[in-house]
Design a protein around this motif. Structure first.
Motif, PDB file in Angstrom:
ATOM      1  N   PHE A   1       7.325 -30.302  -5.476  1.00  0.00           N
ATOM      2  CA  PHE A   1       8.415 -29.412  -5.056  1.00  0.00           C
ATOM      3  C   PHE A   1       7.848 -28.427  -4.052  1.00  0.00           C
ATOM      4  CE2 PHE A   1       9.241 -30.730  -9.400  1.00  0.00           C
ATOM      5  CZ  PHE A   1      10.544 -31.195  -9.341  1.00  0.00           C
ATOM      6  N   LEU A   2       8.666 -28.074  -3.070  1.00  0.00           N
ATOM      7  CA  LEU A   2       8.258 -27.122  -2.040  1.00  0.00           C
ATOM      8  C   LEU A   2       9.374 -26.095  -1.888  1.00  0.00           C
ATOM      9  CD1 LEU A   2       5.914 -26.674  -0.004  1.00  0.00           C
ATOM     10  CD2 LEU A   2       7.343 -27.787   1.715  1.00  0.00           C
ATOM     11  N   PHE A   3       9.040 -24.825  -2.113  1.00  0.00           N
ATOM     12  CA  PHE A   3      10.055 -23.767  -1.990  1.00  0.00           C
ATOM     13  C   PHE A   3       9.347 -22.463  -1.645  1.00  0.00           C
ATOM     14  CE2 PHE A   3       8.739 -24.218  -6.369  1.00  0.00           C
ATOM     15  CZ  PHE A   3       8.476 -22.915  -6.794  1.00  0.00           C
ATOM     16  N   HIS A   4      10.121 -21.381  -1.476  1.00  0.00           N
ATOM     17  CA  HIS A   4       9.590 -20.076  -1.051  1.00  0.00           C
ATOM     18  C   HIS A   4       9.915 -19.025  -2.102  1.00  0.00           C
ATOM     19  CE1 HIS A   4       8.627 -21.538   2.961  1.00  0.00           C
ATOM     20  NE2 HIS A   4       9.835 -22.133   2.982  1.00  0.00           N
ATOM     21  N   ILE A   5       8.963 -18.073  -2.220  1.00  0.00           N
ATOM     22  CA  ILE A   5       9.151 -16.902  -3.098  1.00  0.00           C
ATOM     23  C   ILE A   5       9.072 -15.658  -2.241  1.00  0.00           C
ATOM     24  CG2 ILE A   5       8.098 -15.537  -4.941  1.00  0.00           C
ATOM     25  CD1 ILE A   5       7.334 -18.093  -6.311  1.00  0.00           C
ATOM     26  N   GLU A   6      10.003 -14.760  -2.463  1.00  0.00           N
ATOM     27  CA  GLU A   6      10.072 -13.526  -1.674  1.00  0.00           C
ATOM     28  C   GLU A   6       9.709 -12.329  -2.548  1.00  0.00           C
ATOM     29  OE1 GLU A   6      13.754 -11.018  -0.237  1.00  0.00           O
ATOM     30  OE2 GLU A   6      13.433 -12.717   1.150  1.00  0.00           O
ATOM     31  N   ALA A   7       8.879 -11.396  -1.945  1.00  0.00           N
ATOM     32  CA  ALA A   7       8.559 -10.121  -2.587  1.00  0.00           C
ATOM     33  C   ALA A   7       9.201  -9.024  -1.764  1.00  0.00           C
ATOM     34  CB  ALA A   7       7.051  -9.917  -2.684  1.00  0.00           C
ATOM     35  N   ARG A   8      10.017  -8.178  -2.417  1.00  0.00           N
ATOM     36  CA  ARG A   8      10.776  -7.141  -1.711  1.00  0.00           C
ATOM     37  C   ARG A   8      10.498  -5.802  -2.374  1.00  0.00           C
ATOM     38  NH1 ARG A   8      16.868  -8.338  -1.943  1.00  0.00           N
ATOM     39  NH2 ARG A   8      16.111 -10.181  -0.811  1.00  0.00           N
ATOM     40  N   ASP A   9      10.158  -4.778  -1.531  1.00  0.00           N
ATOM     41  CA  ASP A   9       9.914  -3.453  -2.112  1.00  0.00           C
ATOM     42  C   ASP A   9      11.232  -2.726  -2.314  1.00  0.00           C
ATOM     43  OD1 ASP A   9      10.667  -2.362   0.345  1.00  0.00           O
ATOM     44  OD2 ASP A   9       8.608  -2.208   1.060  1.00  0.00           O
ATOM     45  N   SER A  10      11.139  -1.502  -2.884  1.00  0.00           N
ATOM     46  CA  SER A  10      12.348  -0.726  -3.217  1.00  0.00           C
ATOM     47  C   SER A  10      12.573   0.418  -2.256  1.00  0.00           C
ATOM     48  CB  SER A  10      12.230  -0.191  -4.657  1.00  0.00           C
ATOM     49  OG  SER A  10      12.060  -1.250  -5.577  1.00  0.00           O
TER      50      SER A  10
ATOM     51  N   PRO B   1       0.798  -1.231   0.000  1.00  0.00           N
ATOM     52  CA  PRO B   1       0.000   0.000   0.000  1.00  0.00           C
ATOM     53  C   PRO B   1       0.827   1.276   0.000  1.00  0.00           C
ATOM     54  CG  PRO B   1      -0.036  -1.014   2.174  1.00  0.00           C
ATOM     55  CD  PRO B   1       0.690  -1.963   1.274  1.00  0.00           C
ATOM     56  N   ASP B   2       2.142   1.177   0.097  1.00  0.00           N
ATOM     57  CA  ASP B   2       2.956   2.391   0.058  1.00  0.00           C
ATOM     58  C   ASP B   2       2.954   2.996  -1.343  1.00  0.00           C
ATOM     59  OD1 ASP B   2       3.667   2.314   2.749  1.00  0.00           O
ATOM     60  OD2 ASP B   2       5.231   0.834   2.370  1.00  0.00           O
ATOM     61  N   LEU B   3       3.660   4.120  -1.481  1.00  0.00           N
ATOM     62  CA  LEU B   3       3.682   4.836  -2.763  1.00  0.00           C
ATOM     63  C   LEU B   3       5.075   4.784  -3.381  1.00  0.00           C
ATOM     64  CD1 LEU B   3       1.576   8.074  -2.147  1.00  0.00           C
ATOM     65  CD2 LEU B   3       0.914   6.052  -3.445  1.00  0.00           C
ATOM     66  N   HIS B   4       5.095   5.048  -4.701  1.00  0.00           N
ATOM     67  CA  HIS B   4       6.320   5.248  -5.470  1.00  0.00           C
ATOM     68  C   HIS B   4       7.294   4.083  -5.265  1.00  0.00           C
ATOM     69  CE1 HIS B   4       4.452   9.031  -6.177  1.00  0.00           C
ATOM     70  NE2 HIS B   4       4.632   9.476  -4.923  1.00  0.00           N
ATOM     71  N   GLU B   5       8.548   4.404  -4.972  1.00  0.00           N
ATOM     72  CA  GLU B   5       9.532   3.331  -4.861  1.00  0.00           C
ATOM     73  C   GLU B   5       9.238   2.408  -3.681  1.00  0.00           C
ATOM     74  OE1 GLU B   5      10.982   6.870  -2.546  1.00  0.00           O
ATOM     75  OE2 GLU B   5      10.265   6.507  -4.595  1.00  0.00           O
ATOM     76  N   ASN B   6       8.488   2.893  -2.728  1.00  0.00           N
ATOM     77  CA  ASN B   6       8.146   2.035  -1.587  1.00  0.00           C
ATOM     78  C   ASN B   6       7.165   0.930  -1.963  1.00  0.00           C
ATOM     79  OD1 ASN B   6       9.767   3.592   0.105  1.00  0.00           O
ATOM     80  ND2 ASN B   6       8.085   4.988   0.615  1.00  0.00           N
ATOM     81  N   GLN B   7       6.529   1.062  -3.109  1.00  0.00           N
ATOM     82  CA  GLN B   7       5.578   0.037  -3.536  1.00  0.00           C
ATOM     83  C   GLN B   7       6.056  -0.759  -4.755  1.00  0.00           C
ATOM     84  OE1 GLN B   7       2.531   2.671  -6.339  1.00  0.00           O
ATOM     85  NE2 GLN B   7       1.702   1.343  -4.799  1.00  0.00           N
TER      86      GLN B   7
END
Length: 818
Positions: A532-541, A483-489
């Motif tokens: 298969f079991l693994f993890h996916i990561e979402a990272r903001d800027s 929900p952040d804006l600009h590079e934070n999202q």
């Protein structure tokens, strides 16, 4: 109205009159009788025969009769007795021959042979049978309140038809403070009364006096009659108008419109008529300025605004108002009126924004000053006192710093994701009546701070992928939201590295770092890799960046891509399987058992068996589930010696895959023991031949390979700290002698004909195998659980399974060959 006589009194009175007052006398010319009025019919007045010296016996012969001269026949004579009696009651008051106050009846008594005439006079005497009566029931008198005491007023007298003592004797008056009566006697002896005023009247205290006048006669008992006297007191102008208050203090707002009512005065005059009609006016003491500013209505006494009122020019107006009645000798009253002009709240308060800070970070600290505001009002008093406020539903508060200066400070934490900006309205209100307000609106913008981690819609994703997929196929889109804006999202997606059987997840899958699309980098085979079991990561800027991850479970869905493989009866290079059975085989005997294996999943690997071709359909039956071929009857001499059976094994996939086997049966006359008679008996050891030596060498080799495979699997398993969801496939190998029984439902029988059974897929998920073995040799039997999931060492386990299957097939082939 009179007092009525009782019946008893009346009768007694008549008797007395009859007995004692009948007076008569006989003269030469007239005989006189006196009787009271109202005598009963039949009452005897006198005996004429006796009084006139007549012979009673001759009265009828002489035709005695009574003539009444000009009168109604009230009396008559009895010719038998000579008595004069009453025929009809006589009312003296209605006497036809009434002379003055007396009543007489003239009678003539006539006798014949000889003719004689006697004159008789009958006097009717009065009794008190009538009460006095007034001509009117009410006597109205109009007396002025100015009439002095002692004044006389004549009253109409009462009338009584009776005479003498039975007539009106006196008058009585009800008790009154102001009136009395005096009885007078007229020349004719009648009685009348005068009303005398004993005390002066006051109309304002009592305007009407109600009296009762009673007339009483002199009879025994006395009778009376009454009449009402209504005295109306006439007004004189003896009261001056009087105001409700002697002085009035009135407040009025400045700038009141022309014609506005200031006050409604009221003066009351207790008199009536014109004496109470009041007119109003200003006195000479009222200033000309006041008379020009205010108007006084002379009839309604309303004071209204006539000129402009200005608090700053003139604040107090004094006036004297006179109320005068319209009587002949007019009277007046006065009062004073003081009008106070009040200041009007005609100036709006003002707001001045001295400073305003916008935009600000959403994580701004509490009590931080956002704005400085000053307020003012040009009015005085309460009109100049002002209050400043902002809406209640905002995370801010006002703090007074000095006189009429306020600071807007943060009172609650701000969150741009909930409210990106605030319209702060400053409202200032004075305390006037009515209050005046003013407002000023400022917009406060909030700057974004990276305070929200990316969020996936789900915490766990299960993705099903059909095996034999094309490399690069899109599996799913895993999109997170920030929900952040600009590079934070702005989000970047990664696959968290994880190795399975020395293979990195990034070599199997790929994710688009911008949109989260997940792709497969290789083609998957269900028979080798189940999941298969693994993890996916979402990272903001943002700075610092925030991240979150989600678990992805890839499930490989089986396709029916493996056809069944017939493993029993064994045949080399698709050749025909030839079997021999005794011709004397009984009905229901087991001839052969077809076993097929399918490496697909449980659903696709379910196998059913059918005859594709059969020489004699009445001779053999095939169980579609376990593949057993049995005789339906005994052989006859007509049946051919050679029978050809073609069996097809189909799996349960869509579309279904199949495999066929051709069995050529030959019947022999030798006494070969039928399959149905086979029992598991102890096997006898033969001499250690060359064949047995080869079997021992082959069995030792397979066991050595199996041991190496198990050790490698254990080492790989120990290298991975996290176990996967399913256990690796397990294989139990048992080295046994003939006629031994295996715990996992593995059945072993000795048979000179090659009799055993491969493991078929049971409902418990195990594969049970029986394999034909030459007499006297050793063998190996395996029990393999099916449908188990893969762990991190799934590749290694799958390879191990393949090696074991291949070794088993080699071993079976080797035994069969020898």
């Amino acid at each position: 109205m009179g007092t009525p006589l009782t019946m008893q009194s009346y009768r007694r009175y008549v008797e007395l009159i009859t007995l004692f007052t009948i007076i008569y006398h006989i003269s030469a010319s007239v005989t006189h009788y006196s009787i009271p009025e109202e005598m009963k019919e039949g009452s005897v007045v006198a005996n004429l025969a006796t009084d006139l010296s007549l012979d009673v016996k001759t009265l009828n012969q002489r035709k005695m009769r009574l003539d009444i001269i000009g009168n109604k026949k009230y009396v008559d004579v009895n010719k038998e007795t000579g008595e004069l009696y009453i025929v009809e009651k006589i009312d003296r008051e209605h006497c036809p021959t009434k002379m003055s106050a007396s009543c007489y009846l003239k009678l003539e008594v006539i006798l014949e042979n000889p003719l004689r005439i006697f004159n008789i006079e009958l006097e009717i005497l009065d009794i008190n049978d009538n009460a006095p009566q007034f001509r009117r029931d009410a006597i109205h008198l109009d007396i002025s309140e100015a009439t002095p005491a002692g004044e006389r007023f004549s009253l109409s007298n009462a009338v009584d038809p009776d005479i003498g003592t039975n007539s009106v004797k006196t008058y009585n008056l009800t008790k009154s403070e102001h009136f009395n009566i005096e009885v007078q006697t007229g020349r004719d002896g009648s009685k009348f009364a005068d009303l005398i005023l004993t005390k002066t009247l006051d109309r304002e205290q009592q305007a009407v006096h109600n009296l009762i006048l009673t007339a009483i006669d002199g009879g025994r008992p006395a009778r009376s009659g009454t009449a009402g006297i209504i005295v109306h007191v006439l007004d004189t102008n003896d009261n001056a108008p009087k105001f409700d208050k002697q002085s009035y203090n009135i407040k009025i707002m400045e700038n009141s419109p022309i014609g506005s009512l200031v006050v409604h005065l009221n003066a009351t005059d207790l008199d009536e008529g014109s004496n109470s009609d009041v007119i109003y006016s200003y006195s000479l003491y009222t200033s000309e300025k006041t008379q020009e500013t205010f108007n006084l209505n002379p009839l309604t006494s309303e004071i209204t605004v006539k000129g402009v009122l200005n608090y700053e020019d003139f604040r107090i107006y004094d006036m004297e108002v006179i109320a005068t009645d319209k009587g002949d000798n007019s009277l007046s009253g006065q009062c004073t009126v003081k009008i106070l002009v009040e200041d009007m709240n005609d100036n709006h308060p003002e707001i001045s924004i001295k400073s305003f800070q916008s935009p600000v970070n959403e994580n701004i600290e509490l009590d931080t000053v956002i704005a400085v505001v000053s307020v003012s009002d040009k009015d005085s008093g309460d009109n100049g006192v002002v209050d400043l406020h902002i809406p209640d539903n905002m995370p801010f508060k006002l703090r007074e710093s000095s006189d009429n200066y306020y600071e807007l400070v943060v009172s609650e934490p701000l969150d741009r994701e909930k409210v990106p900006e605030y319209d702060v309205t400053f409202t200032v209100t004075d305390r006037g009546s009515p209050p005046l307000t003013d407002n000023e609106t400022m917009t406060l913008e909030l700057l974004d701070v990276n305070d929200n981690v990316p969020q996936f819609p789900q915490s766990f994703y299960t993705i099903r992928v059909m095996e034999n997929n094309a490399p690069g196929a899109l599996l799913s889109s895993l999109t997170a939201f920030d929900p952040d804006l600009h590079e934070n999202q702005y989000l970047v997606y990664f696959i968290l590295e994880k190795e399975i059987a020395n293979t990195s997840m990034s070599m199997l899958f790929s994710i688009n770092p911008e949109n989260g699309n997940l792709y497969a980098l290789k083609t998957f085979d269900y028979e080798i890799e189940k999941d298969f079991l693994f993890h996916i990561e979402a990272r903001d800027s943002g700075s610092p960046p925030l991240s979150s991850n989600v678990t992805v479970h890839i499930i490989i869905v089986d396709q029916n891509d493996n056809a069944p493989v017939i493993v029993s009866p064994w045949r080399a290079h698709g050749s025909v399987v030839e079997e021999k059975i005794p011709r004397s085989t009984d009905k229901g005997s087991l001839v052969a058992k077809v076993i097929a294996l399918d490496t697909d999943s449980v659903h696709n690997s379910r196998i059913t068996y059918q005859f594709l071709q059969v020489t004699d359909a009445t001779l053999f039956s095939l169980d579609q589930y376990n593949g057993e071929i049995r005789t339906m009857r005994m052989f006859s001499y007509r049946d051919p010696r050679h029978q050809r059976l073609v069996v097809v094994a189909k799996d349960n996939g869509e579309p279904a895959l199949s495999a066929t086997v051709t069995i050529k049966l030959s019947t022999v006359e030798t006494a070969v023991k039928a399959y149905s008679d086979m029992t598991e008996v102890p096997l006898e050891y033969d001499i250690f031949s060359d064949l047995n030596l080869y079997l021992v060498i082959g069995l030792g080799s397979v066991s050595f390979l199996l041991l190496i495979t198990i050790l490698v699997t254990i080492v790989l398993k120990c290298q991975k700290p996290k176990p996967s969801k399913a256990a690796p496939p397990c294989r139990n190998s048992v080295l046994s002698e003939r006629n031994s029984t295996i715990a996992d439902s593995t059945l072993v029988s000795n048979d000179a004909y090659w009799y055993s059974l491969f493991l078929a897929e049971t409902r418990k998920g195990k594969l049970v195998v029986r394999q034909p073995v030459p007499k006297g040799s050793r063998y190996i039997v395996s029990s393999i659980p099916r449908g188990t999931g893969l762990t991190d060492t799934s590749d290694s386990a799958a390879s191990t399974l393949q090696v074991i299957l291949q070794c088993a097939r080699v071993f079976i082939f080797f035994n069969y060959f020898y």
